[in-house]
Design an enzyme around this catalytic site. Structure first.
Site, PDB file in Angstrom:
ATOM      1  N   ALA A  46     -46.659  12.021 -16.948  1.00  0.00           N
ATOM      2  CA  ALA A  46     -45.948  13.295 -17.006  1.00  0.00           C
ATOM      3  C   ALA A  46     -46.229  14.119 -15.753  1.00  0.00           C
ATOM      4  O   ALA A  46     -47.364  14.230 -15.330  1.00  0.00           O
ATOM      5  CB  ALA A  46     -46.381  14.086 -18.243  1.00  0.00           C
ATOM      6  N   THR A  47     -45.188  14.651 -15.166  1.00  0.00           N
ATOM      7  CA  THR A  47     -45.259  15.586 -14.041  1.00  0.00           C
ATOM      8  C   THR A  47     -44.030  16.484 -14.143  1.00  0.00           C
ATOM      9  O   THR A  47     -43.059  16.094 -14.792  1.00  0.00           O
ATOM     10  CB  THR A  47     -45.193  14.844 -12.692  1.00  0.00           C
ATOM     11  N   THR A  48     -43.915  17.586 -13.590  1.00  0.00           N
ATOM     12  CA  THR A  48     -44.766  18.416 -12.749  1.00  0.00           C
ATOM     13  C   THR A  48     -44.939  19.763 -13.455  1.00  0.00           C
ATOM     14  O   THR A  48     -44.022  20.222 -14.122  1.00  0.00           O
ATOM     15  CB  THR A  48     -44.079  18.604 -11.384  1.00  0.00           C
TER      16      THR A  48
END
Length: 269
Positions: A46-48
């Protein structure tokens, strides 16, 4: 009568739910799991996340994309969560593990309030989160890292506060803005240009959405606003009244304005 199978310390009351699990059922802790061979490359990431202070509070926003290598694992993941009434938590890294740590942290704060009869201070919350990240260090060294951002409002303070972390659980207070995740370099560049002291809440929301838009423009693991699927960032503001999730209709309008301004700039170039 104390259950002899769980040891002499397990029945002693503690304000830390994590400590309670460590004593009695350590296998239930997310960072005490056995890591299967090859799990790290196959786990969605998971990003950002971006966060900033504004006049009277703090704001945190996250995009909706999770990736697994070069594949989009999800376009709907949520990465920003309320920790309690006056704080929020954003996650970057191994998605499933990060969500489990988030849930444990939420229970940790609720358990403390029930045992002690009062809310934990904001710095106390930040320290407890750091201890959880430190507990995950063995898995982080195997590629299952979790890097959070934590923000909230402490009564007695006129403004919100923002904390970042490293892999070892080290806690650092950020006084203006910060970002984590694969798109953080590009988001931070946008924040440096767009953020200013004493932003209003509406202005801070617009800055957060535009910084995520810039991150998505250069980082394939970051998902930008998606008007076709009606997907917008998850954005929370926290102030003296508590946390508030920004409605999607507001995010849709802000995203449309950003796209239109970029289109006009492109035509004039």
């Amino acid at each position: 009568m104390q259950d002899p199978s769980i040891g002499p310390l397990a029945n002693q009351a503690t304000s830390s739910f994590t400590e309670h699990l460590q004593r009695s059922r350590p296998e239930l802790l997310p960072f005490n799991q056995t890591l299967p061979a090859g799990a790290a490359p196959a786990a969605p990431h998971a990003t950002t996340i971006v966060a900033m202070t504004y006049a009277g509070g703090v704001l945190m926003a996250g995009d909706r994309r999770a990736t697994m290598g070069n594949v989009i694992a999800s376009r709907h993941i949520e990465k920003v969560f309320p920790a309690d009434q006056y704080s929020v938590l954003g996650i970057a890294g191994t998605a499933g593990l990060a969500i489990d740590i988030t849930r444990l942290f939420q229970v940790e704060l609720e358990h403390y309030e029930k045992i002690e009869g009062t809310l934990l201070s904001l710095v106390g919350k930040a320290n407890r989160l750091g201890a959880m990240i430190r507990g995950n260090l063995p898995m982080a060294m195997q590629g299952m890292a979790v890097i959070p951002l934590f923000a909230g409002f402490d009564h007695g303070s006129a403004t919100g506060r923002l904390f970042s972390y490293d892999l070892t659980g080290g806690r650092y207070e950020e006084y203006e803005h910060h970002s984590v995740g694969s798109g953080s370099v590009f988001a931070r560049g946008a924040l440096k240009k767009l953020w200013r002291p004493n932003l209003s809440e509406d202005e801070a929301v617009a800055v957060a959405v535009e910084s995520l838009y810039d991150a998505a423009d250069d980082d394939s693991a970051t998902g930008g606003p998606d008007p076709v699927r009606q997907l917008w960032p998850v954005v929370y503001a926290v102030n003296r009244a508590g946390h508030r999730r920004i409605p999607e209709r507001e995010l849709a309008a802000i995203s449309a304005a950003i796209v239109e301004s970029r289109a006009i700039a492109g035509r004039e170039a």
